[in-house]
Scaffold this motif. Structure first.
Motif, PDB file in Angstrom:
ATOM      1  N   ALA A  95      51.205  47.037  18.573  1.00  8.25           N
ATOM      2  CA  ALA A  95      50.582  45.425  18.060  1.00  8.25           C
ATOM      3  C   ALA A  95      49.561  45.349  19.052  1.00  8.25           C
ATOM      4  N   SER A  96      48.437  44.891  18.504  1.00  6.11           N
ATOM      5  CA  SER A  96      47.176  44.317  19.294  1.00  6.11           C
ATOM      6  C   SER A  96      47.909  43.132  20.297  1.00  6.11           C
ATOM      7  N   PRO A  97      47.353  43.078  21.564  1.00  8.22           N
ATOM      8  CA  PRO A  97      47.489  41.946  22.322  1.00  8.22           C
ATOM      9  C   PRO A  97      46.407  40.876  21.592  1.00  8.22           C
ATOM     10  N   THR A  98      47.146  39.558  21.889  1.00  7.64           N
ATOM     11  CA  THR A  98      46.476  38.404  21.128  1.00  7.64           C
ATOM     12  C   THR A  98      44.899  38.164  21.943  1.00  7.64           C
ATOM     13  N   ALA A  99      44.347  37.407  21.192  1.00  9.39           N
ATOM     14  CA  ALA A  99      42.919  37.000  21.666  1.00  9.39           C
ATOM     15  C   ALA A  99      43.142  36.282  23.012  1.00  9.39           C
ATOM     16  N   ALA A 100      44.334  35.221  23.334  1.00 11.23           N
ATOM     17  CA  ALA A 100      44.435  34.743  24.477  1.00 11.23           C
ATOM     18  C   ALA A 100      44.668  35.808  25.565  1.00 11.23           C
ATOM     19  N   GLN A 101      45.365  36.733  25.384  1.00 13.33           N
ATOM     20  CA  GLN A 101      45.677  37.710  26.482  1.00 13.33           C
ATOM     21  C   GLN A 101      44.146  38.415  26.693  1.00 13.33           C
ATOM     22  N   ILE A 102      43.344  38.957  25.890  1.00 17.08           N
ATOM     23  CA  ILE A 102      42.166  39.507  26.122  1.00 17.08           C
ATOM     24  C   ILE A 102      41.178  38.570  26.917  1.00 17.08           C
ATOM     25  N   PHE A 103      41.141  37.253  26.452  1.00 14.60           N
ATOM     26  CA  PHE A 103      40.221  36.546  27.159  1.00 14.60           C
ATOM     27  C   PHE A 103      40.912  36.156  28.418  1.00 14.60           C
ATOM     28  N   GLU A 104      42.067  36.066  28.875  1.00 16.76           N
ATOM     29  CA  GLU A 104      42.225  36.077  30.145  1.00 16.76           C
ATOM     30  C   GLU A 104      42.055  37.084  30.920  1.00 16.76           C
ATOM     31  N   ALA A 105      42.067  38.462  30.580  1.00 19.73           N
ATOM     32  CA  ALA A 105      41.463  39.362  31.191  1.00 19.73           C
ATOM     33  C   ALA A 105      40.079  39.391  31.366  1.00 19.73           C
ATOM     34  N   ILE A 106      39.288  38.933  30.600  1.00 23.15           N
ATOM     35  CA  ILE A 106      38.144  38.499  30.849  1.00 23.15           C
ATOM     36  C   ILE A 106      37.713  37.926  31.951  1.00 23.15           C
ATOM     37  N   LYS A 107      38.545  36.418  31.896  1.00 22.78           N
ATOM     38  CA  LYS A 107      38.434  35.685  33.000  1.00 22.78           C
ATOM     39  C   LYS A 107      38.801  36.207  34.407  1.00 22.78           C
ATOM     40  N   MET A 108      39.942  37.207  34.330  1.00 16.21           N
ATOM     41  CA  MET A 108      40.157  37.796  35.655  1.00 16.21           C
ATOM     42  C   MET A 108      38.959  38.686  36.128  1.00 16.21           C
ATOM     43  N   CYS A 109      38.330  39.184  35.298  1.00 21.09           N
ATOM     44  CA  CYS A 109      37.499  40.420  35.472  1.00 21.09           C
ATOM     45  C   CYS A 109      35.901  39.951  35.883  1.00 21.09           C
ATOM     46  N   GLN A 110      35.801  38.658  36.179  1.00 21.37           N
ATOM     47  CA  GLN A 110      34.391  38.078  36.528  1.00 21.37           C
ATOM     48  C   GLN A 110      34.685  36.857  37.426  1.00 21.37           C
ATOM     49  N   PRO A 111      33.820  36.922  38.618  1.00 20.69           N
ATOM     50  CA  PRO A 111      33.984  36.148  39.492  1.00 20.69           C
ATOM     51  C   PRO A 111      33.808  34.682  39.161  1.00 20.69           C
ATOM     52  N   LYS A 112      34.767  33.897  39.727  1.00 19.44           N
ATOM     53  CA  LYS A 112      34.760  32.238  39.595  1.00 19.44           C
ATOM     54  C   LYS A 112      33.497  31.915  40.232  1.00 19.44           C
ATOM     55  N   GLY A 113      32.620  31.202  39.473  1.00 22.85           N
ATOM     56  CA  GLY A 113      31.339  30.276  40.029  1.00 22.85           C
ATOM     57  C   GLY A 113      30.554  31.225  40.610  1.00 22.85           C
ATOM     58  N   GLY A 114      30.706  32.456  40.401  1.00 28.62           N
ATOM     59  CA  GLY A 114      29.434  33.424  40.694  1.00 28.62           C
ATOM     60  C   GLY A 114      28.709  33.922  39.778  1.00 28.62           C
ATOM     61  N   ARG A 115      27.860  34.978  40.292  1.00 28.49           N
ATOM     62  CA  ARG A 115      26.943  35.649  39.218  1.00 28.49           C
ATOM     63  C   ARG A 115      27.555  36.932  38.777  1.00 28.49           C
ATOM     64  N   SER A 116      27.771  37.222  37.559  1.00 30.48           N
ATOM     65  CA  SER A 116      28.741  38.405  37.331  1.00 30.48           C
ATOM     66  C   SER A 116      27.861  39.500  36.821  1.00 30.48           C
ATOM     67  N   MET A 117      28.153  40.720  37.086  1.00 25.45           N
ATOM     68  CA  MET A 117      27.590  41.833  36.659  1.00 25.45           C
ATOM     69  C   MET A 117      28.115  42.191  35.055  1.00 25.45           C
ATOM     70  N   GLY A 118      29.248  41.419  34.625  1.00 29.45           N
ATOM     71  CA  GLY A 118      29.552  41.617  33.147  1.00 29.45           C
ATOM     72  C   GLY A 118      30.664  42.455  33.091  1.00 29.45           C
ATOM     73  N   THR A 119      31.151  42.476  31.907  1.00 29.63           N
ATOM     74  CA  THR A 119      32.587  43.374  31.407  1.00 29.63           C
ATOM     75  C   THR A 119      32.509  44.120  30.246  1.00 29.63           C
ATOM     76  N   LEU A 120      32.780  45.438  30.317  1.00 31.00           N
ATOM     77  CA  LEU A 120      32.915  46.280  29.050  1.00 31.00           C
ATOM     78  C   LEU A 120      34.196  46.112  28.636  1.00 31.00           C
ATOM     79  N   VAL A 121      34.464  45.930  27.154  1.00 31.33           N
ATOM     80  CA  VAL A 121      35.742  45.838  26.791  1.00 31.33           C
ATOM     81  C   VAL A 121      35.985  46.918  25.632  1.00 31.33           C
ATOM     82  N   VAL A 122      36.807  47.820  25.737  1.00 32.97           N
ATOM     83  CA  VAL A 122      36.959  48.743  25.163  1.00 32.97           C
ATOM     84  C   VAL A 122      38.533  49.075  24.237  1.00 32.97           C
ATOM     85  N   CYS A 123      38.636  49.412  22.971  1.00 31.74           N
ATOM     86  CA  CYS A 123      39.844  49.520  22.500  1.00 31.74           C
ATOM     87  C   CYS A 123      39.495  50.497  21.342  1.00 31.74           C
TER      88      CYS A 123
END
Length: 375
Positions: A95-123
């Motif tokens: 079963a797929s992870p929920t949208a809330a789980q994926i969004f949390e991972a995106i937030k973890m992957c990008q620095p807080k308050g700083g400039r981000s290089m971005g995130t690649l999401v794959v499934c």
């Protein structure tokens, strides 16, 4: 080629799952990863495995997220670490992870308050995964996060007519493409370049699987196992037990089966499933070099995979191809399913396309520090 059969399957039998509690199976498995690899951490609330250095790494590198339903281990948790994935998000079994789980991972992957290089999401290319990713990414982009999403469908058993607008199922092709994309991310390349290579490699990869038996879900310690008819295998069965291309009985020789599987991967005249853009089916010009992956669907031994690899290598050589790299093992499984898959990556031609052949092999050879990749 054996004729298609529709023999009625026998009654289900029971199989045993050595787990504590079906509801805790994913958390138990992913917590265990952190003991195998102390450089990993686990967010139990959101079922996210991530590299310990993520808060530092994400300040100067593109980050990468792989997500899927559980039950396919070691994908993707076994591929989190140096030169591979930044994080893995797991759903419940199949079963797929929920949208809330994926969004949390995106937030973890990008620095807080700083400039981000971005995130690649794959499934893999499955409806639930894509819907939940779409919701998460829409929310993330509205909040200012930089994200690129690539779903991968590499199953050549699903032709264009059958796939329609939904497309092909994802099997193990995304691991091949991520090997290059994540290596570029580790080098400090931009999100645009990482995504370009991810999509290019994914478009040049195909997979076909064969099941020797069906999958049994761990929805209880003792579960029903739906078996195939006697002396029957199923070519093209999906990773969740979805119907395959055909059932074959009597069981063919390994040589005949491998040849049939490679026909599905290489035949450029088959307009319904000629997905890998080789110049020719035999003795191709300029794009005659490949990377091959032999994957266990769960319970197939290395010895069996090695035999199929040996046969496939000889068959490819006979067709004018050169296998430049080979890896095998349990990479994308379906719990205890018996069977295997062959994945072929068409390396860039001599003149190069989105990348040169030399770079493609360099990225493949980059050393990783993860649990499950064999190099």
């Amino acid at each position: 080629m054996a004729a298609e059969t529709q023999t009625k399957a026998p009654a289900a039998k029971e199989t045993f799952h050595f787990i504590n509690d079906p509801a805790d199976a994913i958390n138990d498995a992913l917590t265990g990863l952190t003991y195998l690899k102390p450089s990993l951490s686990y967010n139990r609330e959101y079922k996210i495995v991530y590299r310990n250095d993520l808060p530092v790494f994400n300040e100067s590198h593109v980050t990468t997220i792989g997500f899927a339903g559980g039950g396919h281990e070691p994908m993707f948790g076994g591929f989190v670490g140096h030169n591979y994935l930044s994080t893995y998000v797991s759903g419940n079994i199949f079963a797929s992870p929920t949208a809330a789980q994926i969004f949390e991972a995106i937030k973890m992957c990008q620095p807080k308050g700083g400039r981000s290089m971005g995130t690649l999401v794959v499934c893999g290319n499955y409806t639930g995964d894509i819907l939940n990713a779409g919701l998460a990414i829409t929310r993330a982009q509205a909040a200012g996060y930089k994200v690129h999403f690539t779903p991968v469908g590499d199953d050549v058993a699903v032709g264009r007519k059958k796939g329609g607008k939904v497309g092909r199922r994802g099997l193990s092709g995304h691991l091949v493409a991520l090997k290059s994309a994540c290596a570029l991310a580790q080098r400090g390349e931009s999100l645009e370049r990482v995504a370009e290579v991810m999509e290019y490699v994914a478009a040049n990869v195909g997979t076909v699987g064969v099941a020797f038996d069906r999958v049994a879900l761990p929805n209880a310690t003792i579960t029903d196992l739906q078996t195939l008819p006697p002396a029957t295998i199923e070519l093209g069965m999906g990773a969740h037990g979805e119907p395959g291309l055909q059932q074959i009985s009597p069981i063919p020789t390994p040589e005949a089966l491998t040849s049939q599987m490679l026909d599905l991967l290489l035949d450029v005249s088959d307009t319904d499933r000629a997905f890998i853009p080789f110049s020719k089916s035999t003795h191709p010009t300029g794009d005659d070099e490949v990377v091959m992956l032999l994957n266990s669907l769960g319970s197939t031994s290395d010895e069996v995979l090695a035999r199929f690899a040996e046969i496939a290598n000889a068959e490819l050589q006979g067709r004018g191809f050169k296998v430049r790299r080979l890896t095998l093992g349990p990479l994308v499984t379906s719990l205890k399913m018996s069977g295997c898959g062959i994945t072929v990556w068409r390396l860039p031609p001599d003149g190069g396309e989105a990348m040169e052949r030399k770079l493609a092999l360099e990225l493949w050879d980059e050393q990783v520090d993860v649990v499950a990749w064999r190099q």
